[in-house]
Structure formats: C-alpha cells, structure tokens
Write an enzyme that holds these catalytic residues in place. Structure first.
Site, short mmCIF file in Angstrom:
data_model
loop_
_atom_site.label_atom_id
_atom_site.label_comp_id
_atom_site.label_asym_id
_atom_site.label_seq_id
_atom_site.Cartn_x
_atom_site.Cartn_y
_atom_site.Cartn_z
N LYS A 138 -17.44 120.55 109.23
CA LYS A 138 -17.96 122.58 109.63
C LYS A 138 -16.70 122.98 110.12
CE LYS A 138 -22.01 122.40 111.53
NZ LYS A 138 -23.03 123.49 111.95
N TYR B 7 -5.89 139.07 137.29
CA TYR B 7 -6.53 140.76 137.20
C TYR B 7 -8.14 140.96 137.79
CZ TYR B 7 -4.18 141.66 133.30
OH TYR B 7 -2.92 141.61 131.89
C1 LIG Z 1 -27.73 122.00 108.90
C2 LIG Z 1 -26.99 121.14 109.98
N1 LIG Z 1 -26.89 119.77 109.65
C3 LIG Z 1 -26.24 119.09 111.23
C4 LIG Z 1 -25.51 119.85 111.66
C5 LIG Z 1 -24.94 119.17 112.99
O1 LIG Z 1 -25.59 118.96 114.34
P1 LIG Z 1 -24.81 117.88 115.42
O2 LIG Z 1 -23.55 117.90 115.14
O3 LIG Z 1 -26.06 118.29 116.16
O4 LIG Z 1 -25.09 117.04 115.03
C6 LIG Z 1 -25.47 121.08 111.93
C7 LIG Z 1 -24.84 121.96 113.10
O5 LIG Z 1 -25.35 122.89 113.81
C8 LIG Z 1 -26.18 121.83 110.76
O6 LIG Z 1 -26.38 123.26 110.96
#
Ligand SMILES: Cc1ncc(COP(=O)(O)O)c(C=O)c1O
Length: 375
Positions: A35, A264
């Site tokens: 993601k 700045y």
């Molecule tokens: C539902 C879910 N699963 C797995 C993950 C993966 O987590 P991590 O990056 O801590 O392994 C995330 C990341 O936020 C998540 O939202």
C-alpha cells in the site's frame, strides 16, 4: 538529463528482506504489503521484488491499488481492506481481489455487487480484537459472521479469510497483545461454529512476525520490514537491508561571516565564518519542515544536521570549512551497509519524533525513484 535528486530503490534488498521474513516466520506464507505506493518505494517494483523473494500474497489498503496490481499483470492473491462507501467493489470482485470487510454495511454492499455480477466475491472478515480502528466490533461479530455464512450458502461470497490487526505489537510484552490474541481465537471459534472455513487466518504485521510465533496462523503481513526498516527500533534483525536511499546534488555553496542568520526566520545563526551548502529538496519533496535544525544527512563524508528552516524546495547545511562543492551529493538516509555513517530512516524518525514509515512514505512525487538490482 539525470535528475539532481532521487530516491534510489534497491529491489534486491526488498527481495532479500522478503526471504528473510519468510525464514523468521518459520516458513509461514508472506503477504507483502505494498500500500501507499509500496511504502513510497514504488508499488509495482516492490510487488515484483517481494514475489521474487517468496511473497505469495500482496496487500493494499485501497481497491484502486489492488486493481493497479492486476492491471500490471500480477496474478497472485491480492487483498484490499479500506472500503468506504462507493468504492469499486464490483471491479475488485471481477479482478479476483479479496475484500477485507470490516463492517456489516460493507458486507451488504459486497453481497449486492456479487449478486449483480453473478460472480462470487472473496471476503476476508476483519474482527476488531482491540485496536478499535477498522474491523467488526466484538458485539457485532456473531451477527456479521452469520450474515456472511448465509451469503456463502447462497453462493454469493466465499469467506476466504478471517483476520485482525494489532495495536501495540511494536511494544513486545504489551498486555494488549495477548488480549488481542485471545479475542482473535474467540472470533475464529465463532466463525468456525457458523460453518465458515477460511483459507487464511492472519493477524501479524512486521513487528508480530518478528517477535510473536504464536501470532503467525496461516499468513503474516510484512510491510515496513519488507523495505528493510524495523518496526521495533531496539530490535536487531541481522540481514534486514534498507531499500531506499534518498540523495541530492548540492545546488550551490557560499561563504558567510559569523552571525549570519540562515533560511526563513533565521532559526540558525552561524557561530563563525563558514560555508553553507544548499540542498534542493524541501517539504514538498517529503523532507518534513519539522526537520528544521534537526534532520541528519551525510555530506562530504561527514554527518551534518540541517541548518535552519526546511523550505518548500530547499534547505541549507553548514559545512564549516569542508571542501563541499555544487554537484556533490548529500545523502539524507540510506543503508549503512552501503555507506559508512549514513543516517537511516530510523535516525530521521528519532530526530523528528516519528516512525520510519512516515519518512519513506512521504518522499514526494517530484523525487524520481531510480531502481537498482535484478529482481
Ligand atoms: C491492516 C494492516 N496490515 C499490515 C500492515 C503492515 O504493517 P507493518 O508495516 O507494520 O508490517 C498494515 C500497515 O499499516 C496494516 O494497516
């Protein structure tokens, strides 16, 4: 024309991290979480590198991310789990994407789309075991499970998974971890009683994957660790390789007298006559403004700290009398295994009171990703 700044992504590091995570999880199948554009590394290259390292599932937050994986020709199981009303649920069903369902209304929407398309949907029911974010609340679990079982009997859906997510797995020993595992077992028992036979039961993210064998079940979801960053700052995971290096050419240097206010607000004032180097990356590129007078970098073979305010497109470094020149490279963060003394995304997170996830995912669209490695 070569870009003056880039985020170099070593896809071989991602592949080797995936292999390492599979080993650490005792061979439990791995869902590579891609993601947010593969945590800023580029979703498709990251996905391919993870598959090369043995990931047999991919996970995305949004359906549009899952669809992009399918459009790129990726055929392994994909799951997407953030589904506000009006999302392209039908397209996801047609693309054979598992839908992470956190709520009765979403289940109803998925069932309606499956009926309209005359195509069974693959549904992974999420139980809220104590994070109190997404997921079906404990009080509603039984009724949602029963509704899902009825839809499954009618051939409208297949409940392919039951899953959850930890609140504090990055704090090993936190009492909520066992409490969540207990609720997860209870949720699985209720699903079992209702006649559901999920193919995969999963709750572990990177932190749980690395520290909690009892949380492995049938699948582990590896996000941040796939990119070589550790979710638990004090945990040493030999072999984990940070995949992203953020670097930029120096745009110009100048000599200034003692007492010169820099950038700045003049939040940095030179103590003596010195040289300043201008780095043409700013908060629009993902260098947080909070890194003002705090962000570390490697320049001229030495660790330096940003001098003064981070602007939209640039910031300044005080390099004293070092022979730094326009065209030299500053490395903001990378892999200490590749460059001695280079700061890591974790160092940035420590300096800014945040987590490395935020550092890598924020690298902006203006910074081209350059891929190295064979995966
Ligand atoms: C539902 C879910 N699963 C797995 C993950 C993966 O987590 P991590 O990056 O801590 O392994 C995330 C990341 O936020 C998540 O939202």
């Amino acid at each position: 024309m070569a870009p003056f700044a880039h985020a170099r992504v070593n896809v071989d590091a991602i592949t080797s991290n995936a292999r390492l995570l599979r080993e650490r999880a005792g061979g439990t199948p791995l869902m590579g979480v891609v993601k947010a554009d593969g945590y800023g590394h580029g979703m498709l290259p990251a996905a391919r590198a993870l598959i090369a390292g043995g990931a047999s599932w991919l996970g995305t937050a949004q359906i549009k991310e899952g669809l992009a994986l399918r459009e790129a020709g990726i055929t392994i199981p994909v799951m997407s789990w953030i589904i506000p009303p009006g999302e392209p649920v039908g397209a996801a069903i047609e693309a054979d994407i598992d839908l992470g369902v956190s709520d009765r209304a979403v289940l109803d929407e998925v069932v309606a789309e499956a009926r309209r398309l005359n195509l069974p949907a693959r549904v992974q029911l999420k139980t809220d075991t104590g994070l109190n974010r997404g997921g079906v609340s404990r009080g509603d679990w039984e009724s949602v499970v029963e509704a899902a079982a009825r839809a499954e009997e009618r051939g409208l859906i297949k409940v392919s998974g039951v899953w959850s997510h930890f609140a504090c797995s990055d704090e090993p020993g936190h009492p909520s971890i066992q409490a969540q595992l207990d609720v997860f077992h209870e949720s699985l028992g209720i699903a079992d009683k209702a006649g559901l036979t999920p193919e995969v039961r999963h709750i572990a993210n990177s932190a749980a994957l690395l520290t909690l064998p009892e949380a492995r079940f049938d699948l582990v979801r590896g996000g941040i660790a796939s990119y070589g960053l550790c979710p638990i700052p004090d945990l040493s995971v030999p072999g984990l390789r940070p995949a992203m290096t953020l670097e930029s050419k120096i745009a110009l240097t100048k000599r200034v007298p003692a007492g010169s206010g820099v950038s700045y607000g003049h939040r940095y004032v030179t103590e003596r006559e010195t040289s300043l180097a201008l780095v043409p990356l700013g908060y629009a590129d993902g260098v947080p403004r909070a890194a003002t007078n705090k962000g570390p970098l490697l320049l001229g073979g030495r660790r330096r700290t940003i001098a003064g305010t981070v602007c939209m497109d640039q910031f300044v470094v005080d390099v004293e009398d070092d022979a730094v020149a326009a065209g030299d490279y500053a490395i903001l963060f990378g892999d200490p295994g590749e460059h001695t003394d280079v700061p890591t995304a974790q160092d940035w997170a420590d300096a800014l009171d945040t987590i490395p996830y935020e550092i890598v995912t924020r690298v902006g669209v203006r910074v081209p990703r350059e891929y190295v490695g064979d995966s």
